[in-house]
Design an enzyme around this catalytic site. Sequence first.
Site, short mmCIF file in Angstrom:
data_model
loop_
_atom_site.label_atom_id
_atom_site.label_comp_id
_atom_site.label_asym_id
_atom_site.label_seq_id
_atom_site.Cartn_x
_atom_site.Cartn_y
_atom_site.Cartn_z
N GLU A 117 0.87 -1.17 0.00
CA GLU A 117 0.00 0.00 0.00
C GLU A 117 0.90 1.22 0.00
O GLU A 117 1.96 1.21 0.63
CB GLU A 117 -0.90 0.06 1.24
CG GLU A 117 -1.95 -1.03 1.33
CD GLU A 117 -1.45 -2.29 2.01
OE1 GLU A 117 -2.15 -3.31 1.93
OE2 GLU A 117 -0.33 -2.28 2.58
N TYR A 129 7.44 2.55 -7.56
CA TYR A 129 6.79 1.24 -7.64
C TYR A 129 6.34 0.94 -9.07
O TYR A 129 6.53 -0.18 -9.56
CB TYR A 129 5.62 1.15 -6.66
CG TYR A 129 6.04 1.28 -5.22
CD1 TYR A 129 7.17 0.64 -4.72
CD2 TYR A 129 5.30 2.06 -4.33
CE1 TYR A 129 7.55 0.76 -3.40
CE2 TYR A 129 5.68 2.18 -3.01
CZ TYR A 129 6.81 1.53 -2.55
OH TYR A 129 7.19 1.66 -1.24
#
Length: 162
Positions: A117, A129
Amino acid sequence: MGDRTKAYQQVAQGDLVIDNLTVEELPTILEIERGCHSNPWSAGIFEDCFKSTYRLWAARRNGELAGFAVVAYQYDEAHLLNLCVAPAARGLGVARRLLQYLIARSGHDGMQLLLLEVRHSNRPAYRLYCSEGFEQVGVRPDYYPAPNGRENARVMTRPCLL
């Protein structure tokens, strides 16, 4: 050549060592954590992570702790719970190398999927990411504490590498 450029080249050329984080490093871990997060983890939370179902990795530059990652293993899934880089080591490629290491290591350890998350407002982490193959698969509403209430989290996944 600037100091940060030289430092980045050193990290890229292998002056960064990734190994296991130890509970004895807790004071330094907490110092880095407090420099990274508005709602940092407590010592107790970190202490609870020194169990067999967790992996705690340290990124060290010149023998000093520059960052760390905490990953929980469950069945065939690795859940990245915390990736943190000391303010003085940001922008040097430490987070990317640590992320690449934990992806490969999780795959080597038999994990099939890596989940994380990330705060909706954390654009640098989100871009990192994405650049390492993560895709957003959902949103956790009001997941993180924020100065004026709560903030959504992007849920991201990618396969682990062998």
